[in-house]
Design a protein around this motif. Sequence first.
Motif, PDB file in Angstrom:
ATOM      1  N   LYS A  70       0.841  -1.197   0.000  1.00 57.91           N
ATOM      2  CA  LYS A  70       0.000   0.000   0.000  1.00 57.91           C
ATOM      3  C   LYS A  70       0.883   1.257   0.000  1.00 57.91           C
ATOM      4  O   LYS A  70       0.646   2.195  -0.769  1.00 57.91           O
ATOM      5  CB  LYS A  70      -0.909  -0.042   1.231  1.00 57.91           C
ATOM      6  N   GLU A  71       1.910   1.262   0.838  1.00 59.06           N
ATOM      7  CA  GLU A  71       2.837   2.401   0.908  1.00 59.06           C
ATOM      8  C   GLU A  71       3.527   2.643  -0.432  1.00 59.06           C
ATOM      9  O   GLU A  71       3.801   3.780  -0.811  1.00 59.06           O
ATOM     10  CB  GLU A  71       3.940   2.150   1.955  1.00 59.06           C
ATOM     11  N   GLY A  72       3.816   1.551  -1.134  1.00 57.56           N
ATOM     12  CA  GLY A  72       4.515   1.665  -2.416  1.00 57.56           C
ATOM     13  C   GLY A  72       3.626   2.138  -3.553  1.00 57.56           C
ATOM     14  O   GLY A  72       4.108   2.369  -4.660  1.00 57.56           O
ATOM     15  N   GLY A  73       2.319   2.243  -3.290  1.00 57.89           N
ATOM     16  CA  GLY A  73       1.416   2.741  -4.323  1.00 57.89           C
ATOM     17  C   GLY A  73       0.641   1.655  -5.042  1.00 57.89           C
ATOM     18  O   GLY A  73      -0.101   1.933  -5.992  1.00 57.89           O
ATOM     19  N   TRP A  74       0.796   0.385  -4.625  1.00 57.04           N
ATOM     20  CA  TRP A  74       0.049  -0.702  -5.263  1.00 57.04           C
ATOM     21  C   TRP A  74      -1.410  -0.581  -4.839  1.00 57.04           C
ATOM     22  O   TRP A  74      -1.696  -0.160  -3.710  1.00 57.04           O
ATOM     23  CB  TRP A  74       0.624  -2.065  -4.846  1.00 57.04           C
ATOM     24  N   ASN A  75      -2.330  -0.938  -5.738  1.00 59.80           N
ATOM     25  CA  ASN A  75      -3.746  -0.811  -5.395  1.00 59.80           C
ATOM     26  C   ASN A  75      -4.506  -2.113  -5.605  1.00 59.80           C
ATOM     27  O   ASN A  75      -5.718  -2.169  -5.448  1.00 59.80           O
ATOM     28  CB  ASN A  75      -4.403   0.332  -6.182  1.00 59.80           C
ATOM     29  N   MET A  76      -3.799  -3.173  -5.964  1.00 57.25           N
ATOM     30  CA  MET A  76      -4.476  -4.443  -6.254  1.00 57.25           C
ATOM     31  C   MET A  76      -3.563  -5.615  -5.903  1.00 57.25           C
ATOM     32  O   MET A  76      -2.340  -5.515  -6.052  1.00 57.25           O
ATOM     33  CB  MET A  76      -4.825  -4.487  -7.752  1.00 57.25           C
ATOM     34  N   VAL A  77      -4.170  -6.698  -5.434  1.00 58.08           N
ATOM     35  CA  VAL A  77      -3.434  -7.931  -5.179  1.00 58.08           C
ATOM     36  C   VAL A  77      -3.985  -8.998  -6.107  1.00 58.08           C
ATOM     37  O   VAL A  77      -5.197  -9.074  -6.313  1.00 58.08           O
ATOM     38  CB  VAL A  77      -3.595  -8.354  -3.691  1.00 58.08           C
ATOM     39  N   ARG A  78      -3.084  -9.775  -6.706  1.00 57.54           N
ATOM     40  CA  ARG A  78      -3.524 -10.881  -7.580  1.00 57.54           C
ATOM     41  C   ARG A  78      -3.237 -12.189  -6.858  1.00 57.54           C
ATOM     42  O   ARG A  78      -2.168 -12.327  -6.250  1.00 57.54           O
ATOM     43  CB  ARG A  78      -2.776 -10.818  -8.913  1.00 57.54           C
ATOM     44  N   ILE A  79      -4.186 -13.106  -6.889  1.00 56.82           N
ATOM     45  CA  ILE A  79      -3.966 -14.413  -6.258  1.00 56.82           C
ATOM     46  C   ILE A  79      -4.333 -15.537  -7.211  1.00 56.82           C
ATOM     47  O   ILE A  79      -5.350 -15.495  -7.892  1.00 56.82           O
ATOM     48  CB  ILE A  79      -4.785 -14.614  -4.954  1.00 56.82           C
ATOM     49  N   ARG A  80      -3.485 -16.583  -7.224  1.00 55.62           N
ATOM     50  CA  ARG A  80      -3.810 -17.773  -8.015  1.00 55.62           C
ATOM     51  C   ARG A  80      -4.576 -18.742  -7.116  1.00 55.62           C
ATOM     52  O   ARG A  80      -4.371 -18.774  -5.905  1.00 55.62           O
ATOM     53  CB  ARG A  80      -2.544 -18.443  -8.559  1.00 55.62           C
ATOM     54  N   ILE A  81      -5.438 -19.518  -7.743  1.00 53.87           N
ATOM     55  CA  ILE A  81      -6.197 -20.517  -6.985  1.00 53.87           C
ATOM     56  C   ILE A  81      -6.086 -21.867  -7.677  1.00 53.87           C
ATOM     57  O   ILE A  81      -6.331 -21.992  -8.876  1.00 53.87           O
ATOM     58  CB  ILE A  81      -7.684 -20.111  -6.864  1.00 53.87           C
ATOM     59  N   TRP A  82      -5.667 -22.857  -6.865  1.00 55.59           N
ATOM     60  CA  TRP A  82      -5.670 -24.251  -7.328  1.00 55.59           C
ATOM     61  C   TRP A  82      -6.786 -24.989  -6.616  1.00 55.59           C
ATOM     62  O   TRP A  82      -7.111 -24.678  -5.455  1.00 55.59           O
ATOM     63  CB  TRP A  82      -4.318 -24.916  -7.015  1.00 55.59           C
ATOM     64  N   ASN A  83      -7.331 -25.991  -7.268  1.00 52.33           N
ATOM     65  CA  ASN A  83      -8.466 -26.709  -6.689  1.00 52.33           C
ATOM     66  C   ASN A  83      -8.068 -27.495  -5.447  1.00 52.33           C
ATOM     67  O   ASN A  83      -8.671 -27.343  -4.392  1.00 52.33           O
ATOM     68  CB  ASN A  83      -9.086 -27.656  -7.732  1.00 52.33           C
ATOM     69  N   ASP A  84      -7.041 -28.359  -5.581  1.00 52.93           N
ATOM     70  CA  ASP A  84      -6.712 -29.279  -4.480  1.00 52.93           C
ATOM     71  C   ASP A  84      -5.214 -29.589  -4.510  1.00 52.93           C
ATOM     72  O   ASP A  84      -4.807 -30.671  -4.938  1.00 52.93           O
ATOM     73  CB  ASP A  84      -7.549 -30.573  -4.657  1.00 52.93           C
ATOM     74  N   PRO A  85      -4.382 -28.639  -4.051  1.00 53.03           N
ATOM     75  CA  PRO A  85      -2.925 -28.827  -4.183  1.00 53.03           C
ATOM     76  C   PRO A  85      -2.317 -29.716  -3.094  1.00 53.03           C
ATOM     77  O   PRO A  85      -1.372 -29.321  -2.392  1.00 53.03           O
ATOM     78  CB  PRO A  85      -2.393 -27.393  -4.109  1.00 53.03           C
ATOM     79  N   PHE A  86      -2.864 -30.901  -2.929  1.00 48.58           N
ATOM     80  CA  PHE A  86      -2.377 -31.850  -1.917  1.00 48.58           C
ATOM     81  C   PHE A  86      -2.366 -33.258  -2.498  1.00 48.58           C
ATOM     82  O   PHE A  86      -3.204 -33.589  -3.343  1.00 48.58           O
ATOM     83  CB  PHE A  86      -3.303 -31.846  -0.693  1.00 48.58           C
ATOM     84  N   ASP A  87      -1.439 -34.105  -2.004  1.00 49.33           N
ATOM     85  CA  ASP A  87      -1.435 -35.496  -2.455  1.00 49.33           C
ATOM     86  C   ASP A  87      -2.446 -36.304  -1.625  1.00 49.33           C
ATOM     87  O   ASP A  87      -3.135 -35.752  -0.747  1.00 49.33           O
ATOM     88  CB  ASP A  87      -0.022 -36.086  -2.424  1.00 49.33           C
ATOM     89  N   ALA A  88      -2.522 -37.594  -1.910  1.00 47.47           N
ATOM     90  CA  ALA A  88      -3.547 -38.433  -1.278  1.00 47.47           C
ATOM     91  C   ALA A  88      -3.403 -38.462   0.238  1.00 47.47           C
ATOM     92  O   ALA A  88      -4.379 -38.646   0.964  1.00 47.47           O
ATOM     93  CB  ALA A  88      -3.474 -39.841  -1.860  1.00 47.47           C
TER      94      ALA A  88
END
Length: 624
Positions: A70-88
Motif C-alpha cells: 500500500k505504501e509503495g502505491g500498489w492498489n491491487m493484489v492478484r492471487i492464483r487458486i488451485w483446486n486441491d494442491p495436496f497429495d492423497a
Amino acid sequence: MKAFCVFALCLCLAIPCALADDGIFVKPIEDLPQDFYFAADISSVIALERSGVKFYDADGTQKDLFALLKEGGWNMVRIRIWNDPFDAEGHPYGGGICDVDIACEIAKRAAKNDLSLMVDFHYSDFWADPGKQFAPKAWKNMTLAQKEEALYQFTLDALSRIRATGAQVKMVQMGNETDAGMAGETSYTALAALINAGGKAVKEVYPDALRAVHFSKPQFNFPREIIAFGAEFDVYCTSYYPYWHGSLENLISVLTQVQKTYGKQVMIAETAYPFTMDDSDFNGNSVPGDGVTMDWPLTVQGQADALRAVTAAAKEAGALGVAYWEPAWLSVPGGSWEDNAILWEKYGSGWASSYAGSYDPNDAGKYYGGSSWDNQALFGFDHRALPTLSMPRFLRTGAATVKQRTGFRPCSITTESLDDLRLPAAIVALYNDGSTNAMPVIWDTATLEKLEDDYQVSGKTIYGDPVTCQIRLLITNCLQNPGFESEDIAMYTIENRSGGEVYRSTSINDCKSGKGLFHFYDGDGSVDFTIAQSVSNLASGLYQFSLYIHGGDVNASDMEIFVLINGEKYASAPMSVTKWQEWQHPTISSIPVNEGDIITVGARITCQGKGPWGKLDDWKLIKE
Ligand code: CA
C-alpha cells in the motif's frame, strides 16, 4: 518539445527529492490514469510467513507485506487458486499451497489494507501454464459437459467464500496462460466452453467484476480463436516478461489490435525483471539463462527502468494496468538447500515440494525446490524493500538519487586490416538517470590481443578509467548464402541419390548461427547425397574451406567435405556426426588458386541408421 520542458521543470523542482535520495531515478509517466491497476501477485505470502519469512521496509522496520505494498502505491493484489494442491496423504504440493482457504486469507488482508483483488483460477491442482494444463484430480475422468458444471460450481463456491471476506474483487481470470487449453482439454471449443462456465459464476457472485482470459505471450491469434469459438469475456490479459516475450512494440501492437478489433479491454497480468544475477535460497533462478537477452542491466535501477518501460507501454496501449508477478517470493530462513528444503516441504513455500511429483512427475517430480524468482523480487536478499517496491508511486511522482556512472556502452569496430585501426575518439559513459556522456579515450594499440573470434584493444579515458574496444576483422567469405540464411539456395548443386529428406530449413535451436541451415534425414534409414557450390573469379592465392555439421542416429557413415579445382578432385577431409549440438568443423587449408580457376567446395554425405539426420551450416571459403 513542450513535454520535454515540463519534465525539465519537474527535475528542477525535484531537487529537494534528490537530496532525500529515493535510491533510483524514475521519470514519471505523464497522464497515467488515476484508476490504473498496479497489481502485485503475492500468492506465496502465507506459505512464506508460515516458513518464518519477515518483510522489512527500506529502513529495516518489520512490516506487514500488504501495508508495504500500500505504501509503495500498489492498489491491487492478484492471487492464483488451485483446486486441491495436496497429495492423497494430505501433503502440500508447494508453490504457496494456493487453495481457496489460502485465497480467503489473502483476500481478507487485502481488503483490510484497502487493496482490491484480481483472482486467477488455474482450474488445476497445481501450476497451469503453456506447458501443462492438467485437470484437477477430481475432474480427471469427466466429460467436457461435466467439467463445465464442476468448473462453474467451483468458481461459484470459491468466489462466494472470497466475497464473505469483504474483498473487493475487480477482475477474475478464467484460466491461467491457457495457450494450450484448460483443465486437461486442448481444443478451442472446450476452452471457450470452460471460459464461459467460469464467467457465468463470476457474474452471479460479482456482477461488476471483469471476466478475464489470460495467455502467456502477446499474440493476436489467442483472443481471435477463442472469440471465434464463442468465448465471452471482458478483458484480454497477457503475460509479458521482457526477456521472453518479444518487443514492447509487439506488445503495444497486439494490445491495441485486440481493443480495436473486438472491443475488449486489455491488461498485462504478469511481468517481472531481475535486480541481480545472484541467488539467495540455494535454488537456481529462472533468469538470466542461455540464449536469453536482458535488455536492461541486472541492477535495481535496471529493474526500475524495465518496469517503467513495461508500464509506459501498457499506458500507451490503453491497458487497465500491470501486475507484477511474485515480488515477495523471498528466501526462507535456512543456511543451506537442505535447511530450506525442510521448510519448503512442510509449508509449501518453494515452487514445488517432492509430493507434487505424484501430480506432475516430469517437472515438479524431478526439479522440486525453492524460489527461482528471488532475484526478481522487489525486496533485497536482506528482505528489505528495494526502491522498486515504490515504483507505482514513483511512476506518478518521479524519483531521484545521486547521479552515478553505471558503465560504458560497449565499444566495437570492424576493420579490413589490423594495420589500419581507426579507433573511436571517445566512448559513451552511461549514468543511472539514463543520461550519457562522450568521454575521450587514449587507446594503447600495443595492448592489441586476440580473443576467441575477435580482437581487443585497451585504453583509458582522459579521467583514467580503463576501457576496451572489440575489433572484428572483416574476412570476405567467397561463398554465396554460406549460412543458408536466404531461402534461395540455387547457388548450390544438390544430388540426392537415396531419396531421403535434404533441404534448407530454419531452426534457431538446430543451426550454428542465424536461423537457416541445410537439413538431411531419412526415416527408412539411409541418406546419400552431395551438396556443392562453385566459385570463379577468385584472386590467386591460398584459400581455406570449412563448414559446420552436427547430427545423430547414425550407425555407419562415410562423410567428407571436398574441394575440386577446375572439376578435378584436389582434397577432402572426413567428418562424422555424433549427437545434437556436438558440432564438427572439418577444414581444408592451403588450397592453391590461380586466376581463372573454378573452385568447387562441397559435402558428400552417406549414412545409415535408425532415422539418421544432420544439419550443415556456416560454410566458409576465405583467402588465407
Ligand atoms: Ca533462487
